[in-house]
Each structure stands twice: as structure tokens, then as C-alpha cells.
Scaffold this motif. Structure first.
Motif, PDB file in Angstrom:
ATOM      1  N   VAL A 109     -55.760  15.201 -69.468  1.00 30.33           N
ATOM      2  CA  VAL A 109     -56.637  16.275 -68.982  1.00 30.33           C
ATOM      3  C   VAL A 109     -56.996  15.969 -67.524  1.00 30.33           C
ATOM      4  CG1 VAL A 109     -58.817  17.491 -69.269  1.00 30.33           C
ATOM      5  CG2 VAL A 109     -57.588  16.644 -71.298  1.00 30.33           C
ATOM      6  N   GLU A 110     -56.863  16.997 -66.675  1.00 26.19           N
ATOM      7  CA  GLU A 110     -57.274  16.872 -65.276  1.00 26.19           C
ATOM      8  C   GLU A 110     -58.368  17.901 -65.000  1.00 26.19           C
ATOM      9  OE1 GLU A 110     -54.066  17.117 -62.553  1.00 26.19           O
ATOM     10  OE2 GLU A 110     -52.801  15.666 -63.639  1.00 26.19           O
ATOM     11  N   PHE A 129     -54.205   9.098 -73.512  1.00 24.64           N
ATOM     12  CA  PHE A 129     -53.069   8.292 -73.052  1.00 24.64           C
ATOM     13  C   PHE A 129     -53.209   7.874 -71.588  1.00 24.64           C
ATOM     14  CE2 PHE A 129     -49.628   9.747 -76.289  1.00 24.64           C
ATOM     15  CZ  PHE A 129     -50.397   9.222 -77.315  1.00 24.64           C
ATOM     16  N   ARG A 130     -54.351   8.121 -70.992  1.00 25.06           N
ATOM     17  CA  ARG A 130     -54.546   7.729 -69.595  1.00 25.06           C
ATOM     18  C   ARG A 130     -54.762   6.219 -69.508  1.00 25.06           C
ATOM     19  NH1 ARG A 130     -53.004  11.568 -65.867  1.00 25.06           N
ATOM     20  NH2 ARG A 130     -53.930  13.604 -66.397  1.00 25.06           N
ATOM     21  N   LYS A 131     -54.236   5.627 -68.475  1.00 23.01           N
ATOM     22  CA  LYS A 131     -54.488   4.217 -68.222  1.00 23.01           C
ATOM     23  C   LYS A 131     -55.896   4.043 -67.671  1.00 23.01           C
ATOM     24  CE  LYS A 131     -49.623   3.162 -67.269  1.00 23.01           C
ATOM     25  NZ  LYS A 131     -48.656   2.608 -66.289  1.00 23.01           N
ATOM     26  N   SER A 132     -56.457   2.886 -67.897  1.00 28.06           N
ATOM     27  CA  SER A 132     -57.840   2.637 -67.470  1.00 28.06           C
ATOM     28  C   SER A 132     -57.999   2.743 -65.960  1.00 28.06           C
ATOM     29  CB  SER A 132     -58.285   1.241 -67.942  1.00 28.06           C
ATOM     30  OG  SER A 132     -58.341   1.196 -69.338  1.00 28.06           O
ATOM     31  N   ILE A 239     -58.467   0.874 -78.010  1.00 25.61           N
ATOM     32  CA  ILE A 239     -57.550   1.028 -76.872  1.00 25.61           C
ATOM     33  C   ILE A 239     -58.142   0.381 -75.629  1.00 25.61           C
ATOM     34  CG2 ILE A 239     -56.307   2.693 -75.451  1.00 25.61           C
ATOM     35  CD1 ILE A 239     -55.379   2.609 -78.341  1.00 25.61           C
ATOM     36  N   ASP A 240     -59.434   0.600 -75.395  1.00 37.61           N
ATOM     37  CA  ASP A 240     -60.060   0.058 -74.186  1.00 37.61           C
ATOM     38  C   ASP A 240     -60.046  -1.469 -74.159  1.00 37.61           C
ATOM     39  OD1 ASP A 240     -60.592   2.608 -73.278  1.00 37.61           O
ATOM     40  OD2 ASP A 240     -62.557   2.696 -74.256  1.00 37.61           O
ATOM     41  N   ILE A 241     -60.124  -2.100 -75.329  1.00 36.05           N
ATOM     42  CA  ILE A 241     -60.183  -3.562 -75.385  1.00 36.05           C
ATOM     43  C   ILE A 241     -58.797  -4.185 -75.346  1.00 36.05           C
ATOM     44  CG2 ILE A 241     -60.864  -5.537 -76.820  1.00 36.05           C
ATOM     45  CD1 ILE A 241     -63.200  -3.846 -77.819  1.00 36.05           C
ATOM     46  N   ASN A 245     -54.109  -0.420 -70.395  1.00 35.24           N
ATOM     47  CA  ASN A 245     -53.097   0.139 -69.504  1.00 35.24           C
ATOM     48  C   ASN A 245     -51.839   0.581 -70.236  1.00 35.24           C
ATOM     49  OD1 ASN A 245     -54.556  -0.254 -67.034  1.00 35.24           O
ATOM     50  ND2 ASN A 245     -54.119  -2.456 -67.199  1.00 35.24           N
ATOM     51  N   ASN A 246     -51.864   0.574 -71.565  1.00 33.59           N
ATOM     52  CA  ASN A 246     -50.742   1.098 -72.343  1.00 33.59           C
ATOM     53  C   ASN A 246     -51.303   1.732 -73.619  1.00 33.59           C
ATOM     54  OD1 ASN A 246     -48.231   1.745 -73.300  1.00 33.59           O
ATOM     55  ND2 ASN A 246     -47.486  -0.365 -73.445  1.00 33.59           N
TER      56      ASN A 246
END
Length: 637
Positions: A109-110, A129-132, A239-241, A245-246
Motif C-alpha cells: 500500500v502506498e 510484504f514491505r521491508k522494515s 515478521i518484525d522480530i 527484511n524478508n
């Protein structure tokens, strides 16, 4: 943990889960209604043109948009990119401040926020699915933080691309931070409670396995662990932990955790029911089901990570879930009569498993991707119920095994006691028989010794009688025979006295020397020196020949070595020494000697040589300047 405690804990868990779950759902709907995107101007949507990706283009061409409720995409929505437009106007001056724009499950989302003149106020990116590194510090994967002023018109443009295979759900909600936190608080509270309960059970199961080493504890531990990872993986914190980045890799592993939990439950069923023994057919089918799950897990991981086709993977998982429900239902209906009361607790847990899987299948078919926000909580609840029931069954089974082991041990002890008593009775009877035989043998030996003694005494008395009848004429042969008989009587007497097959060498030599001195030299005119150790023992086979040899040597010396008046200070020397090669016996006298011995003519010397060969020895004779005999014997001691 006792069964009644587990049931109580299970009931409390159900009450708390239902209570907090209901509050969370009610609060979620209440907060969703209190959103500006839901109550203000309509949301417009259009599909992105391939050559136009600028937000100014879509702001300048309002004719491209239509209302979201009337939109029908020309292509599959999960393969295209769409633009959403929304006009926001805060009429009340008290509404100025920060707002949270949240959404569910969208991958990319942008956000572009413009004022009435078309100036870009904010432009940021978000998505599952965005990278941190692509996210703003204030934003998250499922929300933006934007600042809005009252009485100022804004245009909100959202560029959405959803790559999970599902058609995107444009459920954007604009809320105050407080409303957003209230919504998250109820859900996070339930997650914290469920995850705390899972952690406590994992620790309990680990300690229970360390104490009992019961294999089903391993599989139930793996089952609960992988389910915990599965439900936790559905949350953004996972995902954040672990995969900041993937993210796509983290989401791809979620279904792997679920399949691993299914494999662990299958292995638990095999071990707990002893399925290989009670039903080899279902055992083979269970192995086939495990192989199917493994292949499905590998395919889904590749399909999700490489092609992002989560919808197809979820459809396959739903099919596998149906197979699980049908297989376990048929399994326990067929084996109900073959399993015991403790093993039936596994059936009770499977009932919860079937209910939970059925609900998840229903949610997946009806709600599709929207079911993700409920799957985690429902999975944790049903898994906790299943685990508690399984622990009851395992504890009862271990208790039963302990009782059976104690009973078996007591039975074995009683059997061994009876066998030992029987063996002791047999040994007692054998001991009595041996005592009787020993008494009989001792009686025989005493009788034999008595007869030998009487026979030797008879022969000795006959010799004495012959000497008294014939006077001193031809008495030398009879005297020699008496000396030999006395040597054998002495050995027999010493053996009977010692009650052994061996006797002391020094006593044998001393008794023989003393007797012959009394018979041939009562006045002790001839000095005799004897050198024999006190600790040496000789056997019966050696003692008689050795006593006869000493008798012959002393008799010959007394008879022939010392004629009257021809030898000054007559003396005899006898020694028996032991060395590393054998035993050496030396006999010497300082008598008149002879120029050469005549073994064939002398009966005594011939007897000495024969007796020496009998005890496996050799003798060397030196007749000059008194007779000297050197015996080399083969370790008679």
C-alpha cells in the motif's frame, strides 16, 4: 497434574477465552463503525493504467474513478494494481490531530495525502510484504499515522497491490489513536493470555518428559510448540522480530508450522495408541497421511515464497484438513473397542481437533482472507483444550503403567521367592546327601587307614618275631625290611594326623631320622645334621618314596660307612633345598666309602635309584671319601 485440576483449568480457560473474545469482537465492530472512511464521502476506485503511476495523474482525472460498491474489475484483482480516492474534511475544530489509517492483509500500500491545491503533504509506504527499511518510523505494516487539520479539505490517494492470490479487501479505517489502541488492546490481551498458557504447558510437558521419559510427551510438546509458532506467525510481531527484511519468507513459514503440528499429532497418535501393534493397516495409512502432509508442506512453501500464491496453498491445506477430519473420525470409530479408557482421552482431544479444524475450514471457505484475524485466537483456544485433554490421558496411562509395573514386580518377587525357597530346599537336601556321603567316605577312609596301619604293624611285628626267634643270625635283611615298613607307617600316620593329602617335609625327615637313630645308633655316636625348611609340604605320591630313600641312605650309612675304630668323628649330613630349577637333596657321610659302587649287586642302591625315577628325579653317587648322593628332583615341593 491431576485430572480434576486439568478439567478445572480447561473450564476457566474456556470462560476467559469466550469472555475476552466476545469483548474483542464487539469492540472491534464498535470501533469500525466509528471511522471517518466509513461515514464520510464515498470511496472511489480505479484500476491503474500501465503507463500511469503518478498520483497527480489520478487526481487530475476524476472521470477514471467509480464508487467502490459498484466497481467490477476487468481482470483478477490479485493480479492488478488499483487506486483508491477519498475526500476528507474535518468540520469541527476540535478534531485536529493525528489519525491512524489502518487496513487488513494488504501486501503493498502506498499513501499519498494532498491538499486542495494538489500539493503532496505526505507520501509513505506500508503493507504486509514491505521491508522494515521502507516503512516510516511512525507507521506499521498495517497502518499509517497521518496528521489532519480541521476545516481543511484533503484528498487521500491509496495505491494498492495485493499479491497473495486473494482479491483485496479495501477495508480502510480512519480512527483516532485512542480508538485504534483500544481495538488492539483487547486482541493483544487475548494473545498474551493464550501464549502465556501455551508457554506454561510447554514447560510442564518438558519437565514431565524429563521425569518420566515417556515418548508421547515429546510429540505433544512438538504439537503445542508448532501450533504456538503458527498462531504467533499470523501476527505482525513475528515478521518484525524474525524476518523484518524478508516478510514473504516469514508468511511462507506459517503454513509449514501448521503442517508440522499435524505431523506431530499423527506421531502422538501412533505412540499413544501403539497403533503399529493394534492396527497395522491404520498404521500404514497414518504413515501415508504423514507423507502427504510433508509433500503438501514442501509444495506450499515453494508456492508461497516463490509465487506468492497463498490462496492456492490455503485451498490445498483446507483439503488436507478435510482428509484429517475424515481419517481420524474413521480411525477412532473403528478402534474404539480396541483401546483402553486412558487411550480414549485421545479421542476426546480429536473431537476438539475435528471441531476446530471444521471451524477453520468454514472460516477459510466463507471469510477467506478475512479469517486470518480470527484463526490465531481460535487455534490457540482449541489447541489448549486438546493439550489439556491429552495430558489427562497421558497422566492416567502413566499411572496405570506404574500400577501394572508394581503389580508385575510384586508377582515377579513372589515367583522369585518361591523359586528361591524351592532351590534352598533342594540345596538343603543335597547338603544332607553330601554330608551323608562325606560321613560314609570318612568311614571308609578311616577303615582303610586302620587296615593299612594294622597290616603294616603286622608286617613289622612279624619281622620283630623273626628276629627274636633266630637271634642275631641273618638279621640284616629283616631289619632293613622293618625300616622300610616303618617309613611307610610313618607317612600313613602323618597323613591321618594332618587329615590332608599333604604333610610337612621337616616332620617326615625328623621322624625318619630319629627312628633309624634309635634302631641303629641308640648311643648317638654318629652326628647327624639335617637342613630342611619348616614350611614345605609334600604330597602323598612324593612322601612315601622320599621317606624310603632317606631310610635306605641312613640304613646303608649306619651299616657300612663307619666300621669300629676306622673313622674318627663320624657324621652324616642331609639337606633339601629348593631353587628356581627344582629341588635338590644332598646326603653325605664321612665314612670309609668305596672305590666304586655296585648298583647291580647292592639292593639298597638299586632301590634308591628306582624310587628316584618314580618321583621323576635323578641321582648322582660319589663313593670316594665317604658316600655322597646328589638328587635333582622336579619340584616335588
Amino acid at each position: 497434574m491431576k485430572p480434576n485440576i486439568i478439567f478445572t483449568f480447561l473450564l476457566l480457560l474456556s470462560i476467559v477465552a469466550i469472555r475476552f473474545g466476545g469483548d474483542a469482537i464487539v469492540a472491534n465492530y464498535a470501533i469500525q463503525k466509528n471511522t471517518y472512511l466509513a461515514n464520510e464521502s464515498p470511496t472511489l476506485i480505479t484500476q491503474e493504467k500501465e503507463s500511469c503511476t503518478s498520483p497527480h495523474y489520478y487526481l487530475a482525472n476524476p472521470e477514471l474513478f467509480q464508487e467502490l460498491s459498484q466497481f467490477r474489475a476487468e481482470t483478477n484483482q490479485h493480479r492488478a494494481t488499483f487506486w483508491l480516492k477519498k475526500r476528507i474534511f474535518l468540520a469541527d475544530s476540535l478534531l485536529t490531530g493525528d489519525y491512524v489509517l489502518s487496513f487488513d492483509n494488504l501486501t503493498y500500500v502506498e499513501l499519498t495525502l494532498m491538499d486542495v491545491w494538489g500539493n503532496v503533504i505526505a507520501k509513505r509506504k506500508a503493507g504486509l510484504f514491505r521491508k522494515s527499511k521502507d516503512l516510516s518510523l511512525k507507521d506499521g505494516r498495517d497502518h499509517f499515522i497521518i496528521h489532519l487539520d480541521s476545516e481543511t479539505p484533503y484528498t487521500l490517494l491509496l495505491r494498492v497491490k495485493h499479491t497473495k492470490g486473494y482479491n483485496p479487501l479495501y477495508n480502510f479505517h480512519l480512527q483516532t489513536p485512542l480508538d485504534y489502541l483500544k481495538k488492539k488492546q483487547h486482541i493483544n490481551l487475548i494473545y498474551a493470555f493464550m501464549e502465556g498458557a501455551i508457554t506454561a504447558l510447554l514447560l510442564y510437558i518438558a519437565f514431565a518428559w524429563l521425569v518420566s521419559r515417556y515418548r508421547p510427551y515429546i510429540w505433544i510438546f512438538c504439537f503445542l510448540l508448532f501450533i504456538g509458532f503458527y498462531s504467533y506467525g499470523l501476527q505482525n510481531q513475528f515478521i518484525d522480530i524474525f524476518f523484518p527484511n524478508n516478510p514473504q519468507l516469514g508468511w511462507s513459514l506459517v503454513s509449514v508450522f501448521r503442517n508440522l503440528a499435524g505431523i506431530s499429532f499423527s506421531l502422538l497418535t501412533i505412540a499413544f495408541l501403539n497403533l503399529k501393534k493394534i492396527s497395522p493397516q491404520y498404521y500404514k495409512l497414518m504413515l501415508g497421511l504423514i507423507l502427504l502432509v510433508v509433500m503438501t508442506s514442501i509444495f506450499n512453501f515453494i508456492n508461497n515464497y516463490c509465487f506468492a500464491n497463498f490462496k492456492q496453498s490455503n485451498s490445498i491445506n483446507l483439503f488436507v484438513g478435510v482428509v484429517y477430519v475424515l481419517f481420524f473420525s474413521n480411525l477412532f470409530i473403528s478402534l474404539w473397542k480396541k483401546i483402553d479408557r486412558m487411550q480414549r482421552f485421545l479421542i476426546y482431544s480429536v473431537i476438539f481437533l475435528i471441531i476446530g479444524v471444521s471451524i477453520l475450514i468454514y472460516c477459510g471457505l466463507i471469510l477467506k482472507e478475512q479469517s486470518i484475524q480470527y484463526v490465531s485466537i481460535m487455534t490457540q483456544f482449541f489447541v489448549l483444550c486438546i493439550t489439556m485433554i491429552l495430558l489427562i490421558g497421558i497422566r492416567l496411562k502413566i499411572r496405570k503403567s506404574e500400577l501394572e509395573h508394581h503389580q508385575t514386580t510384586e508377582t515377579i518377587v513372589l515367583e522369585r521367592t518361591a523359586e528361591l525357597k524351592k532351590a534352598n530346599d533342594a540345596l538343603y537336601e543335597q547338603q544332607i546327601q553330601l554330608l551323608q556321603k562325606n560321613h560314609y567316605i570318612e568311614t571308609l577312609i578311616d577303615e582303610v587307614n586302620h587296615r593299612v596301619k594294622n597290616n603294616l604293624q603286622l608286617l613289622y611285628s612279624l619281622g620283630s618275631l623273626c628276629r627274636s626267634d633266630h637271634g642275631n643270625q641273618n638279621m640284616q635283611p629283616i631289619q632293613s625290611m622293618q625300616d622300610r615298613i616303618h617309613a611307610m607307617m610313618l607317612v600313613n600316620q602323618l597323613l591321618v594326623y594332618n587329615q590332608n593329602s599333604q604333610l610337612k617335609l621337616n616332620i617326615l625327615v625328623a621322624e625318619t631320622v630319629n627312628y633309624l637313630r634309635q634302631m641303629h645308633d641308640p648311643e648317638e655316636t654318629i652326628a647327624i645334621q639335617v637342613d630342611v625348611s619348616q614350611d614345605w609340604l609334600v604330597t602323598t605320591q612324593t612322601s612315601i618314596p622320599l621317606a624310603l630313600i632317606i631310610t635306605e641312605l641312613l640304613t646303608n650309612s649306619y651299616k657300612y660307612a663307619f666300621p669300629k675304630g676306622r673313622v674318627d668323628s663320624p657324621a652324616i649330613y642331609l639337606s633339601i633345598l629348593k631353587n628356581e630349577w627344582g629341588t635338590t637333596m644332598r646326603f653325605e657321610d664321612n665314612g670309609v666309602g668305596a672305590k666304586a659302587p655296585a648298583p647291580t649287586a647292592s639292593f639298597g642302591i638299586g632301590l634308591v635309584k628306582d624310587l628316584t625315577r618314580q618321583i621323576k628325579g635323578t641321582v648322582t653317587i660319589h663313593p670316594e671319601n665317604g658316600f655322597k648322593y646328589l638328587f635333582e628332583l622336579n619340584n616335588i615341593i
